[in-house]
Motif scaffolding. Structure first.
Motif, PDB file in Angstrom:
ATOM      1  N   ASP A  93       0.701  -1.266  -0.032  1.00  0.00           N
ATOM      2  CA  ASP A  93       0.023  -0.116   0.021  1.00  0.00           C
ATOM      3  C   ASP A  93       0.928   1.316  -0.178  1.00  0.00           C
ATOM      4  O   ASP A  93       0.466   2.343  -0.712  1.00  0.00           O
ATOM      5  N   ALA A  94       1.970   1.230   0.824  1.00  0.00           N
ATOM      6  CA  ALA A  94       2.884   2.491   0.725  1.00  0.00           C
ATOM      7  C   ALA A  94       3.443   2.566  -0.486  1.00  0.00           C
ATOM      8  O   ALA A  94       3.635   3.778  -1.123  1.00  0.00           O
ATOM      9  N   VAL A  95       3.941   1.590  -1.149  1.00  0.00           N
ATOM     10  CA  VAL A  95       4.766   1.618  -2.647  1.00  0.00           C
ATOM     11  C   VAL A  95       3.321   2.164  -3.797  1.00  0.00           C
ATOM     12  O   VAL A  95       3.663   3.051  -4.296  1.00  0.00           O
ATOM     13  N   LYS A  96       2.185   1.536  -3.537  1.00  0.00           N
ATOM     14  CA  LYS A  96       1.206   2.343  -4.374  1.00  0.00           C
ATOM     15  C   LYS A  96       0.885   3.351  -4.075  1.00  0.00           C
ATOM     16  O   LYS A  96       0.835   4.280  -5.092  1.00  0.00           O
ATOM     17  N   ALA A  97       0.887   4.023  -3.007  1.00  0.00           N
ATOM     18  CA  ALA A  97       0.657   5.495  -2.648  1.00  0.00           C
ATOM     19  C   ALA A  97       1.695   6.219  -3.210  1.00  0.00           C
ATOM     20  O   ALA A  97       1.453   7.290  -3.786  1.00  0.00           O
ATOM     21  N   ALA A  98       3.015   6.015  -2.947  1.00  0.00           N
ATOM     22  CA  ALA A  98       4.348   6.506  -3.542  1.00  0.00           C
ATOM     23  C   ALA A  98       3.935   6.721  -5.455  1.00  0.00           C
ATOM     24  O   ALA A  98       4.116   7.838  -5.801  1.00  0.00           O
ATOM     25  N   LYS A  99       3.833   5.545  -5.705  1.00  0.00           N
ATOM     26  CA  LYS A  99       3.575   5.559  -7.072  1.00  0.00           C
ATOM     27  C   LYS A  99       2.500   6.769  -7.608  1.00  0.00           C
ATOM     28  O   LYS A  99       2.507   7.288  -8.645  1.00  0.00           O
ATOM     29  N   GLU A 100       1.262   6.369  -6.959  1.00  0.00           N
ATOM     30  CA  GLU A 100       0.285   7.322  -7.217  1.00  0.00           C
ATOM     31  C   GLU A 100       0.603   8.859  -7.114  1.00  0.00           C
ATOM     32  O   GLU A 100       0.120   9.592  -7.762  1.00  0.00           O
ATOM     33  N   GLU A 101       1.497   9.152  -6.279  1.00  0.00           N
ATOM     34  CA  GLU A 101       2.058  10.395  -6.096  1.00  0.00           C
ATOM     35  C   GLU A 101       2.963  10.761  -7.060  1.00  0.00           C
ATOM     36  O   GLU A 101       3.399  11.973  -7.230  1.00  0.00           O
ATOM     37  N   GLY A 102       3.310  10.064  -7.960  1.00  0.00           N
ATOM     38  CA  GLY A 102       4.230  10.327  -8.871  1.00  0.00           C
ATOM     39  C   GLY A 102       5.607  10.001  -8.626  1.00  0.00           C
ATOM     40  O   GLY A 102       6.427  10.699  -9.519  1.00  0.00           O
ATOM     41  N   PHE A 103       5.928   9.138  -7.784  1.00  0.00           N
ATOM     42  CA  PHE A 103       7.203   8.960  -7.202  1.00  0.00           C
ATOM     43  C   PHE A 103       7.717   7.519  -7.920  1.00  0.00           C
ATOM     44  O   PHE A 103       7.123   6.789  -8.208  1.00  0.00           O
TER      45      PHE A 103
END
Length: 184
Positions: A93-103
């Protein structure tokens, strides 16, 4: 006639001006994922490094200790107020959130395909993922990461403390950004 000592320590006002100049010259966004980093002292130290280098966001994953822990506060010295952070969630979930934020998520781990830190590309909006003190990054986080880097070592110690490793990689990411500014 003597010349003034050029190695005189800067006064607080001069330090603020110097830091402001570096802040203005820094455009890349940076984030961290702390996967199951449980030592309050490591978490506090990571938050201090994150605040010093302008990390935007810290996602806590697994059983990572939150900065609200009083022992974290002892080391963080209030720097957790300067960095947005999220309560622990599963690492996916943390990785998904980071990717959704454009990281772009870059794990720090020794794997067969890991790139040496100095040869890695940490440009753009990057989220650095560091793993637990005992086991490093989990297989799930390594699978979800976009890339993996490692810190070359020449001594007889097998690894760095996680807070030291995080500081080294954060500093290298900023160094790459600042070096590219000099080239242009």
């Amino acid at each position: 006639m003597s010349t003034p000592n050029p190695r005189k320590q800067l006064r607080p006002t001069d330090v603020k001006r110097l830091n402001r100049n570096w802040r203005r010259a820094t455009t890349g966004r940076m984030a961290l994922i702390l996967e199951s980093v449980t030592s309050p002292f490591n978490v506090g130290s990571i938050f201090r490094s994150a605040a010093a280098f302008g990390v935007d966001t810290v996602w806590l994953a697994g059983n990572a200790t939150p900065p609200s822990n009083p022992k974290v506060q002892k080391t963080a010295l209030g720097t957790d107020r300067l960095v947005e952070w999220h309560e622990p969630v599963p690492v996916a979930d943390a990785v998904k959130a980071a990717k959704e934020e454009g990281f772009r998520v870059v794990a720090v781990e020794l794997t067969a395909d890991a790139v040496p830190l100095h040869a890695s590309d940490l440009s753009g909006d990057v989220c650095l993922l560091v793993g637990s003190e005992d086991h490093g990054c989990s297989p799930a986080s390594l699978e979800a990461a976009d890339a993996v880097v490692y810190i070359p070592q020449v001594g007889r110690v097998g690894s760095f403390n996680v807070s030291v490793a995080a500081a080294i990689v954060i500093a290298e990411s900023r160094r790459q950004e600042w070096a590219s500014m000099e080239d242009s």
